[in-house]
Scaffold this active site. Structure first.
Site, PDB file in Angstrom:
ATOM      1  N   ASN A  14      50.607  81.976  -4.221  1.00  0.00           N
ATOM      2  CA  ASN A  14      51.534  81.439  -5.224  1.00  0.00           C
ATOM      3  C   ASN A  14      51.402  82.289  -6.484  1.00  0.00           C
ATOM      4  O   ASN A  14      50.406  82.176  -7.205  1.00  0.00           O
ATOM      5  CB  ASN A  14      51.166  79.968  -5.488  1.00  0.00           C
ATOM      6  N   TRP A  15      52.407  83.124  -6.720  1.00  0.00           N
ATOM      7  CA  TRP A  15      52.324  84.065  -7.844  1.00  0.00           C
ATOM      8  C   TRP A  15      52.709  83.417  -9.175  1.00  0.00           C
ATOM      9  O   TRP A  15      52.733  84.072 -10.207  1.00  0.00           O
ATOM     10  CB  TRP A  15      53.186  85.309  -7.564  1.00  0.00           C
ATOM     11  N   LYS A  16      53.044  82.145  -9.128  1.00  0.00           N
ATOM     12  CA  LYS A  16      53.335  81.351 -10.338  1.00  0.00           C
ATOM     13  C   LYS A  16      54.237  82.131 -11.305  1.00  0.00           C
ATOM     14  O   LYS A  16      55.168  82.811 -10.877  1.00  0.00           O
ATOM     15  CB  LYS A  16      52.019  80.918 -11.002  1.00  0.00           C
ATOM     16  N   HIS A 100      54.563  71.054  -6.811  1.00  0.00           N
ATOM     17  CA  HIS A 100      53.296  71.596  -7.315  1.00  0.00           C
ATOM     18  C   HIS A 100      52.855  70.798  -8.547  1.00  0.00           C
ATOM     19  O   HIS A 100      53.687  70.397  -9.363  1.00  0.00           O
ATOM     20  CB  HIS A 100      53.458  73.078  -7.664  1.00  0.00           C
ATOM     21  N   GLU A 102      51.651  71.627 -11.278  1.00  0.00           N
ATOM     22  CA  GLU A 102      52.070  72.180 -12.574  1.00  0.00           C
ATOM     23  C   GLU A 102      53.494  71.753 -12.898  1.00  0.00           C
ATOM     24  O   GLU A 102      53.835  71.560 -14.075  1.00  0.00           O
ATOM     25  CB  GLU A 102      51.913  73.711 -12.546  1.00  0.00           C
ATOM     26  N   GLU A 172      45.808  69.812  -3.152  1.00  0.00           N
ATOM     27  CA  GLU A 172      45.306  70.593  -4.281  1.00  0.00           C
ATOM     28  C   GLU A 172      44.804  69.648  -5.376  1.00  0.00           C
ATOM     29  O   GLU A 172      45.602  69.196  -6.223  1.00  0.00           O
ATOM     30  CB  GLU A 172      46.423  71.468  -4.862  1.00  0.00           C
ATOM     31  N   GLY A 178      42.951  76.614 -10.835  1.00  0.00           N
ATOM     32  CA  GLY A 178      42.813  77.557 -11.942  1.00  0.00           C
ATOM     33  C   GLY A 178      41.537  77.386 -12.753  1.00  0.00           C
ATOM     34  O   GLY A 178      41.403  77.952 -13.831  1.00  0.00           O
ATOM     35  N   SER A 217      41.358  77.118  -6.690  1.00  0.00           N
ATOM     36  CA  SER A 217      40.279  78.096  -6.883  1.00  0.00           C
ATOM     37  C   SER A 217      39.770  78.707  -5.577  1.00  0.00           C
ATOM     38  O   SER A 217      38.578  78.988  -5.441  1.00  0.00           O
ATOM     39  CB  SER A 217      39.132  77.474  -7.685  1.00  0.00           C
ATOM     40  N   GLY A 238      46.381  80.615  -5.786  1.00  0.00           N
ATOM     41  CA  GLY A 238      47.061  80.987  -7.022  1.00  0.00           C
ATOM     42  C   GLY A 238      46.498  82.270  -7.593  1.00  0.00           C
ATOM     43  O   GLY A 238      46.839  83.370  -7.164  1.00  0.00           O
ATOM     44  N   GLY A 239      45.593  82.146  -8.563  1.00  0.00           N
ATOM     45  CA  GLY A 239      45.054  83.292  -9.298  1.00  0.00           C
ATOM     46  C   GLY A 239      44.641  84.472  -8.431  1.00  0.00           C
ATOM     47  O   GLY A 239      44.994  85.623  -8.723  1.00  0.00           O
TER      48      GLY A 239
END
Ligand code: PGA
Length: 257
Positions: A14-16, A100, A102, A172, A178, A217, A238-239
């Site tokens: 997920n490149w957000k 998601h 976020e 999640e 994150g 994470s 993600g990150g």
């Protein structure tokens, strides 16, 4: 009774909102040569909307699949700023994240909106990846299981037994996203077993075919543990997914014996 065996492991990056279109293109180009053998798994990346077309062109003819980070629930119309299922399908999108945390947090997405989006994705032959997960406070006060069970039931409302095998769930926990503080694999397995039981209650045998991913994470140093954990059918990253080396390492993870 057990249903049919589940599909291959699913790993999604997920490149957000981390990359512009040109940066996303550069990352896709970097990634491809690092992923030579994906025969036994499905791997996808979810660039921002503005990069879907360009990244999709690079991924064409490769085993790396295209995913989107969101969609709208209507097929067409006066919905300024929104993106329809058909628009994604035309670009070769295979998977779409829905709900998601976020988006639930910053854009007030509700379970009802998430359910509409999941159904809209299925209508357009996109595979929704429905995200659920509890806040830290819910875990600390022992309400995590109830919270996640209710998110699952509400997000999948209206989806039929025939459709559900095209859905994936991503568990999640919000406090793990994150933060570098991944959940304990044993807790993840426990939650995945609870989600599986809920899926079987709602859908019967077809509930066994839904893939349940873990996210929060995930990194090159913990991926093998998660891929080896009971009930984990893949990961949402993600990150670490915007570093080509890290994501390639994650995507190639072998389950330990
Ligand atoms: P993270 O994000 O890997 O950076 O924790 C996961 C996600 O939000 O899907």
């Amino acid at each position: 009774m057990m249903g049919a065996p589940r599909a291959a492991r699913l790993i999604i990056g997920n490149w957000k909102m981390y990359l512009t279109a040109s940066e996303a293109v550069a990352l896709a180009r970097d990634l491809l040569p690092r992923l030579p053998d994906l025969a036994d798994r499905e791997v996808a990346v979810a660039p921002p909307f503005t990069a879907l077309s360009a990244v999709g062109a690079i991924l064409e003819g490769t085993p790396l699949r295209l995913a989107a980070q969101d969609l709208f629930w209507e097929d067409q119309g006066p919905y300024t700023g929104e993106v329809s299922p058909a628009m994604l399908q035309e670009l070769g999108v295979a998977y779409v994240l829905v709900g998601h945390s976020e988006r639930r947090r910053h854009l007030s997405e509700t379970d009802l909106m998430v359910a509409r989006k999941a159904k809209a994705a299925l209508r357009a032959d996109l595979k929704p990846v429905v995200c659920v997960g509890e806040e830290e406070g819910a875990r600390e006060s022992g309400r995590a299981h109830g919270k996640v069970r209710s998110q699952v039931a509400r997000a999948l409302e209206g989806i039929s037994r025939g459709e559900v095998s095209n859905v994936a769930l991503a568990y999640e926990p919000i406090w793990a996203i994150g933060t570098g503080k991944a959940a304990a694999p044993a807790d993840v397995s426990e939650m995945h077993a609870l989600i599986r039981a809920e899926l079987r209650r709602l859908f019967g045998d077809p509930g066994s075919e839904v893939r349940i991913l873990y996210g929060g994470s995930v990194s090159p140093s913990n991926i093998d543990t998660f891929m080896g954990a009971a009930g984990v059918d893949g990961v949402l990253v993600g990150g670490a997914s915007v570093q080509a080396d890290d994501f390639a390492r994650i995507a190639r993870s072998r389950q330990p014996a």
